[in-house]
Design a protein around this motif. Structure first.
Motif, PDB file in Angstrom:
ATOM      1  N   LEU B 279      32.655  20.618  11.479  1.00 56.26           N
ATOM      2  CA  LEU B 279      34.108  20.697  11.461  1.00 56.26           C
ATOM      3  C   LEU B 279      34.513  22.153  11.351  1.00 56.26           C
ATOM      4  CD1 LEU B 279      34.771  17.834   8.901  1.00 56.26           C
ATOM      5  CD2 LEU B 279      34.954  17.727  11.397  1.00 56.26           C
ATOM      6  N   THR B 280      35.765  22.400  11.620  1.00 53.53           N
ATOM      7  CA  THR B 280      36.289  23.741  11.419  1.00 53.53           C
ATOM      8  C   THR B 280      37.430  23.661  10.430  1.00 53.53           C
ATOM      9  OG1 THR B 280      35.742  24.320  13.689  1.00 53.53           O
ATOM     10  CG2 THR B 280      37.293  25.760  12.530  1.00 53.53           C
ATOM     11  N   PRO B 281      37.298  24.183   9.242  1.00 47.81           N
ATOM     12  CA  PRO B 281      36.071  24.803   8.723  1.00 47.81           C
ATOM     13  C   PRO B 281      35.040  23.743   8.362  1.00 47.81           C
ATOM     14  CG  PRO B 281      37.700  24.618   6.993  1.00 47.81           C
ATOM     15  CD  PRO B 281      38.381  24.156   8.238  1.00 47.81           C
ATOM     16  N   ALA B 282      33.775  24.171   8.346  1.00 52.08           N
ATOM     17  CA  ALA B 282      32.704  23.254   7.953  1.00 52.08           C
ATOM     18  C   ALA B 282      33.003  22.756   6.541  1.00 52.08           C
ATOM     19  CB  ALA B 282      31.366  23.968   7.999  1.00 52.08           C
ATOM     20  N   LEU B 283      32.770  21.481   6.342  1.00 49.56           N
ATOM     21  CA  LEU B 283      33.190  20.834   5.104  1.00 49.56           C
ATOM     22  C   LEU B 283      32.200  20.998   3.954  1.00 49.56           C
ATOM     23  CD1 LEU B 283      35.409  18.932   3.910  1.00 49.56           C
ATOM     24  CD2 LEU B 283      33.974  17.018   4.645  1.00 49.56           C
ATOM     25  N   THR B 284      32.688  21.530   2.866  1.00 50.40           N
ATOM     26  CA  THR B 284      31.913  21.548   1.627  1.00 50.40           C
ATOM     27  C   THR B 284      31.931  20.131   1.075  1.00 50.40           C
ATOM     28  OG1 THR B 284      32.379  23.853   1.132  1.00 50.40           O
ATOM     29  CG2 THR B 284      31.890  22.419  -0.740  1.00 50.40           C
ATOM     30  N   THR B 285      30.782  19.641   0.664  1.00 51.61           N
ATOM     31  CA  THR B 285      30.730  18.229   0.315  1.00 51.61           C
ATOM     32  C   THR B 285      29.577  17.923  -0.633  1.00 51.61           C
ATOM     33  OG1 THR B 285      30.746  16.007   1.328  1.00 51.61           O
ATOM     34  CG2 THR B 285      29.247  17.609   2.277  1.00 51.61           C
ATOM     35  N   ILE B 286      29.640  16.738  -1.216  1.00 47.52           N
ATOM     36  CA  ILE B 286      28.547  16.268  -2.064  1.00 47.52           C
ATOM     37  C   ILE B 286      27.610  15.443  -1.196  1.00 47.52           C
ATOM     38  CG2 ILE B 286      27.933  14.809  -4.023  1.00 47.52           C
ATOM     39  CD1 ILE B 286      29.444  17.179  -4.965  1.00 47.52           C
ATOM     40  N   GLU B 287      26.371  15.820  -1.197  1.00 50.57           N
ATOM     41  CA  GLU B 287      25.421  15.076  -0.372  1.00 50.57           C
ATOM     42  C   GLU B 287      24.832  13.890  -1.126  1.00 50.57           C
ATOM     43  OE1 GLU B 287      22.234  16.629   2.486  1.00 50.57           O
ATOM     44  OE2 GLU B 287      21.218  16.561   0.543  1.00 50.57           O
ATOM     45  N   GLN B 288      24.925  12.737  -0.490  1.00 48.64           N
ATOM     46  CA  GLN B 288      24.228  11.562  -0.985  1.00 48.64           C
ATOM     47  C   GLN B 288      22.903  11.492  -0.251  1.00 48.64           C
ATOM     48  OE1 GLN B 288      25.399   7.680  -1.834  1.00 48.64           O
ATOM     49  NE2 GLN B 288      27.287   7.906  -0.683  1.00 48.64           N
ATOM     50  N   PRO B 289      21.818  11.233  -0.924  1.00 47.32           N
ATOM     51  CA  PRO B 289      20.539  11.130  -0.230  1.00 47.32           C
ATOM     52  C   PRO B 289      20.395   9.738   0.374  1.00 47.32           C
ATOM     53  CG  PRO B 289      20.212  10.851  -2.583  1.00 47.32           C
ATOM     54  CD  PRO B 289      21.690  11.072  -2.378  1.00 47.32           C
ATOM     55  N   SER B 290      21.182   9.474   1.417  1.00 44.22           N
ATOM     56  CA  SER B 290      21.287   8.112   1.952  1.00 44.22           C
ATOM     57  C   SER B 290      19.955   7.564   2.440  1.00 44.22           C
ATOM     58  CB  SER B 290      22.288   8.090   3.103  1.00 44.22           C
ATOM     59  OG  SER B 290      23.496   8.686   2.694  1.00 44.22           O
ATOM     60  N   VAL B 291      19.251   8.383   3.196  1.00 41.24           N
ATOM     61  CA  VAL B 291      17.987   7.896   3.738  1.00 41.24           C
ATOM     62  C   VAL B 291      17.035   7.516   2.598  1.00 41.24           C
ATOM     63  CG1 VAL B 291      15.965   8.489   5.125  1.00 41.24           C
ATOM     64  CG2 VAL B 291      18.244   9.227   5.850  1.00 41.24           C
ATOM     65  N   GLN B 292      16.955   8.356   1.597  1.00 43.35           N
ATOM     66  CA  GLN B 292      16.072   8.047   0.465  1.00 43.35           C
ATOM     67  C   GLN B 292      16.525   6.815  -0.298  1.00 43.35           C
ATOM     68  OE1 GLN B 292      16.828  11.213   1.584  1.00 43.35           O
ATOM     69  NE2 GLN B 292      16.176  12.598  -0.047  1.00 43.35           N
ATOM     70  N   ILE B 293      17.822   6.620  -0.382  1.00 42.76           N
ATOM     71  CA  ILE B 293      18.310   5.403  -1.044  1.00 42.76           C
ATOM     72  C   ILE B 293      17.736   4.187  -0.326  1.00 42.76           C
ATOM     73  CG2 ILE B 293      20.362   3.964  -1.452  1.00 42.76           C
ATOM     74  CD1 ILE B 293      21.938   6.550  -1.982  1.00 42.76           C
ATOM     75  N   GLY B 294      17.803   4.230   1.000  1.00 35.25           N
ATOM     76  CA  GLY B 294      17.256   3.125   1.780  1.00 35.25           C
ATOM     77  C   GLY B 294      15.757   2.982   1.592  1.00 35.25           C
ATOM     78  N   GLU B 295      15.070   4.100   1.617  1.00 34.01           N
ATOM     79  CA  GLU B 295      13.610   4.051   1.473  1.00 34.01           C
ATOM     80  C   GLU B 295      13.219   3.486   0.114  1.00 34.01           C
ATOM     81  OE1 GLU B 295      12.357   7.743   4.430  1.00 34.01           O
ATOM     82  OE2 GLU B 295      12.558   8.103   2.278  1.00 34.01           O
ATOM     83  N   LYS B 296      13.889   3.959  -0.905  1.00 34.69           N
ATOM     84  CA  LYS B 296      13.546   3.508  -2.246  1.00 34.69           C
ATOM     85  C   LYS B 296      13.835   2.015  -2.404  1.00 34.69           C
ATOM     86  CE  LYS B 296      12.015   3.881  -6.302  1.00 34.69           C
ATOM     87  NZ  LYS B 296      10.570   4.127  -6.506  1.00 34.69           N
ATOM     88  N   ALA B 297      14.979   1.589  -1.897  1.00 34.59           N
ATOM     89  CA  ALA B 297      15.333   0.167  -1.993  1.00 34.59           C
ATOM     90  C   ALA B 297      14.296  -0.687  -1.267  1.00 34.59           C
ATOM     91  CB  ALA B 297      16.722  -0.065  -1.407  1.00 34.59           C
ATOM     92  N   ALA B 298      13.863  -0.210  -0.117  1.00 35.88           N
ATOM     93  CA  ALA B 298      12.869  -0.956   0.651  1.00 35.88           C
ATOM     94  C   ALA B 298      11.546  -1.008  -0.113  1.00 35.88           C
ATOM     95  CB  ALA B 298      12.676  -0.311   2.017  1.00 35.88           C
ATOM     96  N   ASP B 299      11.149   0.119  -0.668  1.00 37.33           N
ATOM     97  CA  ASP B 299       9.948   0.147  -1.516  1.00 37.33           C
ATOM     98  C   ASP B 299      10.025  -0.914  -2.595  1.00 37.33           C
ATOM     99  OD1 ASP B 299       8.434   2.151  -0.467  1.00 37.33           O
ATOM    100  OD2 ASP B 299       9.295   3.737  -1.727  1.00 37.33           O
ATOM    101  N   MET B 300      11.156  -0.953  -3.229  1.00 42.18           N
ATOM    102  CA  MET B 300      11.313  -1.879  -4.345  1.00 42.18           C
ATOM    103  C   MET B 300      11.241  -3.330  -3.862  1.00 42.18           C
ATOM    104  SD  MET B 300      14.223   0.268  -6.438  1.00 42.18           S
ATOM    105  CE  MET B 300      14.379  -0.688  -7.931  1.00 42.18           C
ATOM    106  N   LEU B 301      11.901  -3.607  -2.758  1.00 42.44           N
ATOM    107  CA  LEU B 301      11.864  -4.983  -2.262  1.00 42.44           C
ATOM    108  C   LEU B 301      10.434  -5.390  -1.895  1.00 42.44           C
ATOM    109  CD1 LEU B 301      13.313  -7.564  -1.553  1.00 42.44           C
ATOM    110  CD2 LEU B 301      13.688  -6.671   0.754  1.00 42.44           C
ATOM    111  N   LEU B 302       9.734  -4.495  -1.230  1.00 41.79           N
ATOM    112  CA  LEU B 302       8.360  -4.825  -0.838  1.00 41.79           C
ATOM    113  C   LEU B 302       7.477  -5.024  -2.070  1.00 41.79           C
ATOM    114  CD1 LEU B 302       7.777  -2.574   2.300  1.00 41.79           C
ATOM    115  CD2 LEU B 302       8.477  -4.970   2.160  1.00 41.79           C
TER     116      LEU B 302
END
Lengths: 340, 340
Positions: B279-302
């Motif tokens: 974006l212009t200006p590039a957005l300052t933001t809080i990053e959620q580790p979305s991919v890891q959330i998915g990976e961890k949840a999958a680990d747990m389910l398995l």
DNA sequence: CTGAAAGCGCTTACAG
DNA sequence: CTGAAAGCGCTTACAG
């Protein structure tokens, strides 16, 4: 808890339980009620695995997509789900990340799914035919190396769509229009470039190869391509980007260098992803009817699975120019050369 | 073409064919080769439906998501797929669009899937427990009305994350910070608001209810909320938006009204979706580790499906502030009131 | 309208 | 190491 328990409890045979559960009419009302009561009281849920084997159908279809995070793909997916869920099908979604995923035919042959919808198929027609020969598959994409006559498909007319973008820019008085595209060897990429060139010709403009930039479809690539463009001496007054992502990435690079949109450069995107409307300036773009592409592809697949005849093997849906604020009209004197 | 055909062709029993196919070691090398040759020559593919019934497992898990087009959800989905595909599972994806979809427990009970990962569950803990009691389910979300102790979950600490955003703005000298959030009755929404308030308190700033705007999580809502804000007399010098979509929508509205980012108003988003960087200006933001959330949840389910014990029932991953260009430092004299 | 029985195509405990 | 046979839990053609 299985069907025989329910049968025993209700004082009937498993055949009768099965009939009641599938809604067979040839069951006395009283019997039906007894069975339903037993099902209710025992909290019985039929085993889908057994049912699938008996019926030899899984009620599942496969959707193969390069990546769901892409807004166009997720819209197509959404369209697919709209229609197949209605018909009692579940969808198994596979992301390929452009890895060669050859497991698709196998998942159909091994009965995991009944058919598949592909959102990409980057192989030769020959290879495709060999892999998918006789399998219920529909293509919902232009991510193809070449047209595949033997397989039903849904897409838009990319040439026409790209022409619309160029017409629009040319009609605003732009004479120097750059192209940002993907060098992926896909019909979509090639046809958008072709439409761009056609559009120029139709307005009596010459194709200047130094104004054609090709990378990937991504935001990042748009950013890099625009920077490449900026390092050339010759700047265009307008850009046609073959995807909104490319456009957004390009705008980012241009803005960083102080190039204003649309004052200095006009830009038209392609796809009309959700965020386009909320950019500053809001992005003028070609809308792909993504949801409908998915719906139509799903319709076609279900028709095939139902052993019905398709009305059309190859469906083309309409694209549409969405005018917003990323382009401006050139003043006559600004034009680099006379219109024909 | 079924196993008995292969058996006949190879001159062995179906039991032996089955053993070879599942990689059972107790088969003579020579026999194994005969069988494999027969499989090859007959082009045999085992029927998954039959195999599923025999094994009483489908090797499928369910992922339930409000909508895939949302970038956070699609990233979580991606993380899930990363790990489950590795283990031979397929995922069935269901979009709910916030409709109440009660089919999930049924799909587990009827064996369509072995377990589920939910990216949203807007019901009371009691209702949830009743529906999912004893079923292998993992929550990968803060889209919950309330914490559900009885079910494994993965999320981030939203309070802390929101505090980081406010700290950052306050440290830049902002004293008047607005909040754009969702009025959805979810933990995520509430905690981000709570973190916002905490952050203000920690910097000795008062919470001004007239600077708190709540709608949906969408682009559109961000646009509307910002317009609402503009119609008030009191403008903040900074905004913390509880999602990037809200931030982007807001920026759109602000820009339309000639408010410049970050010169007039600074803004911090939440999620770090792909487009934020461009974006212009590039957005300052809080990053959620979305991919890891998915990976961890999958680990747990398995892990659960494997009848192993979970190391932790409730996992919290870290969020991170990504500083870009949508915020500016306030000059001392510009500050509306003295820092404490 | 209902039931007994065969069948769907695998897997696997058991016997040898 | 291998096979005969039972079993997974449904569905449905057939007979009555």
């Amino acid at each position: 808890m299985k069907m025989r328990d329910v049968a025993k409890y209700a004082g009937v045979s498993v055949a009768t339980v099965s009939r009641v559960l599938k809604g067979d009419d040839n069951v006395r009302q009283l019997t039906k009620e007894k069975v339903l009561k037993a099902v209710e009281e025992l909290n019985y849920v039929p085993n889908t695995l057994a049912r699938n084997l008996s019926n030899m159908q899984s009620k599942k279809i496969l959707v193969v997509v390069p990546r769901v995070s892409n807004a166009v793909f997720s819209s197509i997916y959404h369209g697919i789900q709209n229609v197949v869920n209605e018909k009692g099908y579940q969808v198994i979604l596979i992301e390929t990340f452009n890895r060669r995923d050859s497991s698709v035919p196998e998942l159909i042959r091994d009965r995991t799914v009944e058919g598949a919808i592909l959102l990409s198929a980057m192989m030769s027609e020959e290879e495709f035919a060999e892999k998918f020969k006789g399998l219920p598959v529909v293509l919902a994409t232009d991510n193809l190396r070449e047209r595949i006559q033997s397989t039903p498909s849904v897409s838009i007319d990319n040439v026409l769509a790209a022409e619309k973008a160029v017409h629009y820019l040319a009609n605003l008085g732009h004479r120097c229009i750059a192209f940002l595209g993907s060098r992926s060897d896909s019909i979509g990429a090639r046809e958008r470039l072709e439409g761009y060139k056609n559009g120029l010709h139709q307005h009596g403009l010459k194709v200047d190869e130094s104004l054609i930039f090709e990378g990937e479809w991504s935001l990042e690539s748009g950013y890099h391509l625009a920077n490449q463009m900026l390092f050339q001496k010759k700047l265009p007054t307008a850009i046609f980007a073959a995807s909104d992502n490319l456009a957004i990435g390009a705008i980012s690079a241009l803005s960083e260098q102080g190039v204003r949109i649309p004052e200095d450069i006009s830009i038209v995107g392609f796809d009309n992803i959700a965020v386009s409307e909320y950019l500053t300036p809001a992005l003028t773009t070609i809308e792909q009817p993504s949801v409908q592409i998915g719906e139509k592809a799903a319709d076609m697949l279900l028709t095939i699975l139902d052993h019905q005849l398709l009305e059309q093997m190859h469906v083309e849906l309409n694209s549409k120019l969405i005018i917003r604020n990323s382009c401006r009209r050139m003043k006559y004197l600004e034009r680099g050369d006379e219109p024909k």
